[in-house]
Design an enzyme around this catalytic site. Structure first.
Site, short mmCIF file in Angstrom:
data_model
loop_
_atom_site.label_atom_id
_atom_site.label_comp_id
_atom_site.label_asym_id
_atom_site.label_seq_id
_atom_site.Cartn_x
_atom_site.Cartn_y
_atom_site.Cartn_z
N TRP A 1 0.83 -1.26 -0.03
CA TRP A 1 0.06 -0.04 0.15
C TRP A 1 0.73 1.27 -0.06
O TRP A 1 0.46 2.25 -0.77
CB TRP A 1 -0.78 0.04 1.09
CG TRP A 1 -2.24 -0.87 0.97
CD1 TRP A 1 -2.41 -1.89 1.84
CD2 TRP A 1 -2.93 -0.70 0.02
NE1 TRP A 1 -3.72 -2.54 1.24
CE2 TRP A 1 -3.98 -1.95 0.07
CE3 TRP A 1 -3.56 0.08 -1.06
CZ2 TRP A 1 -5.25 -2.34 -0.65
CZ3 TRP A 1 -4.42 -0.08 -2.04
CH2 TRP A 1 -5.33 -0.99 -1.75
N ASP A 34 -0.99 7.41 6.04
CA ASP A 34 -2.19 6.70 5.61
C ASP A 34 -2.36 5.58 6.71
O ASP A 34 -1.60 4.88 7.15
CB ASP A 34 -1.82 5.82 4.38
CG ASP A 34 -2.78 4.90 4.11
OD1 ASP A 34 -3.96 4.68 4.63
OD2 ASP A 34 -2.70 4.27 3.06
N LYS A 58 -11.95 -0.54 7.15
CA LYS A 58 -11.13 -1.31 8.00
C LYS A 58 -11.44 -1.20 9.72
O LYS A 58 -11.53 -2.28 10.27
CB LYS A 58 -9.66 -1.02 7.74
CG LYS A 58 -9.09 -1.08 6.21
CD LYS A 58 -8.61 -2.19 5.99
CE LYS A 58 -8.55 -2.43 4.43
NZ LYS A 58 -7.46 -1.25 3.73
C1 LIG Z 1 -7.15 -0.98 2.33
C2 LIG Z 1 -6.06 0.00 2.00
C3 LIG Z 1 -6.03 0.98 1.17
C4 LIG Z 1 -6.98 1.15 0.22
O1 LIG Z 1 -8.25 1.81 0.61
P1 LIG Z 1 -9.33 2.00 -0.64
O2 LIG Z 1 -10.34 2.44 0.55
O3 LIG Z 1 -9.94 0.79 -0.93
O4 LIG Z 1 -8.76 3.07 -1.71
C5 LIG Z 1 -4.79 2.02 1.20
N1 LIG Z 1 -4.09 1.85 2.35
C6 LIG Z 1 -4.29 1.06 3.25
C7 LIG Z 1 -2.99 0.94 4.39
C8 LIG Z 1 -5.21 0.13 3.15
O5 LIG Z 1 -5.05 -0.88 4.32
#
Ligand SMILES: *Cc1c(COP(=O)(O)O)cnc(C)c1O
Length: 355
Positions: free
Chosen positions: A100, A167, A191
């Site tokens: 990611w 993030d 999540k």
């Molecule tokens: C799941 C995830 C993403 C992607 O998220 P989306 O909402 O599907 O774009 C980005 N960064 C991390 C760390 C993730 O776990």
């Protein structure tokens, strides 16, 4: 009995599912569904206001930090961040510490210069790089606080000397930290804080307004702040589910209280993994994630047997990400300790039988 270890979308508190389904039929005893009311009505506006206020309260944010609920997932933030913060001739620093984390590094060069300060790709992202230098002229430093796929987590906030962007999609609100040290935090809701379809963004208003380029309105954080996160029709239902989950988190005692439970869940699972030689973790011990626990079974026959056992016992979502293989068990806020206890017992049972 189902135990849901899905990596995302993932488990939410039972009471959130109940309240959300009630609101689909009859929202706050109005005789109307949450799905059929105007977003600018006095019915919905308090939902958005409460969701934003709960984030501010739970994260103990100061007045400079604004809370937004946006569309497009965390993946949109990969480019919206540099679009809003990085001029063409300027440099942003990035840490390459997971699948990611590598993705925003590919997007940012569309807007300016990118310096990758360190990478753990050499060892399949099995550790978090340390002791890296961040150029003092970088306009910001970006990292992924928890690497959902590989199962590593940055346990401390790095000292950077430049604005900090993170993030936090897979560990947002799972542990206490000084969130005011960040200038921008983003997290896909699916999540740890709600349903898919909405992304939470926390931004320090003082870092905005520096870029020279023209921004499309929907990409401009300042326009979203001005419109109080209602520049267009927001993802009404996803925000409602977030609000219910945030209320639940507050009822649990907030971030510090959930952190204690999250710690116990992770400790139990790692202790079980370390004790039973049939299971192996590839991640550096000091960088282990408390949200996503990744492990393997080296013998393919036993791997298959354990997968079947999990399926038979209602252990859902334990299969590793397709890029990594093996197993991944996600321990997000809403997962009860009892589910980890059940899994640990199953692992013990499996190891005794095949040991
Ligand atoms: C799941 C995830 C993403 C992607 O998220 P989306 O909402 O599907 O774009 C980005 N960064 C991390 C760390 C993730 O776990």
């Amino acid at each position: 009995m189902i135990h849901n270890f899905n990596a995302g979308p993932s488990i939410l508190p039972r009471q959130v599912f109940e309240q959300a389904s009630e609101a689909v039929i009859d929202f706050n005893e109005t005789g109307l569904s949450i799905l059929e009311i105007g977003h600018r009505t006095p019915l919905f506006k308090p939902v958005l206001a409460e969701a934003r206020a709960l984030v501010k309260e739970l994260m103990q944010l100061d007045d400079d930090h604004e809370v937004l609920f946006l569309h497009g997932g965390a993946t949109t933030q990969f480019f919206q961040v540099p679009m809003n913060l990085l001029n063409e001739e300027e440099t942003a620093a990035y840490l390459d510490c997971g699948v990611w984390g590598s993705k925003p590094i590919k997007e940012a060069p569309l807007f300016g210069k990118v310096k990758v300060v360190a990478s753990s790709k050499d060892k399949d992202y099995s550790y978090i790089p340390k002791n890296f230098d961040i150029p003092s002229n970088a306009v910001y430093f970006h990292y992924t606080s928890n690497n959902t796929i590989e199962g590593t987590q940055m346990h401390d906030i790095p000292s950077t000397g430049v604005p900090l962007v993170a993030d936090m999609s897979s560990d947002i609100l799972s542990r206490a930290m000084d969130f005011n040290r960040f200038d921008l935090i983003y997290a896909g809701a699916q999540k740890n804080i709600g349903a898919a379809g909405v992304t939470m963004v926390v931004v320090n208003r003082n870092i905005l307004g520096r870029v020279k380029r023209q921004l499309p309105s929907m990409m401009d954080y300042r326009k979203h702040i001005e419109a109080e996160s209602m520049l267009n029709t927001p993802p009404v239902f996803s925000i409602y589910v977030c609000m219910l989950t945030l209320r639940w988190l507050k009822e649990q005692g907030g971030v510090a209280a959930i952190e204690k439970i999250n710690h116990r869940k992770a400790a139990l699972l790692y202790e079980t993994l370390d004790r039973l030689p049939v299971f192996r973790t590839k991640v550096d011990k000091s960088d282990r994630s408390k949200m996503n626990v990744v492990f393997v079974i080296d013998n393919p026959d036993l791997e298959k047997a354990f997968t079947e056992l999990c399926n038979n016992e209602g252990m859902v979502g334990v299969k590793g990400h397709r890029s990594v293989g093996g197993f991944r068990v996600s321990l997000y806020n809403a997962l009860p300790l009892s589910s980890v206890q059940a899994l640990a017992e199953l692992m013990q049972h499996f190891a005794t039988k095949h040991g």
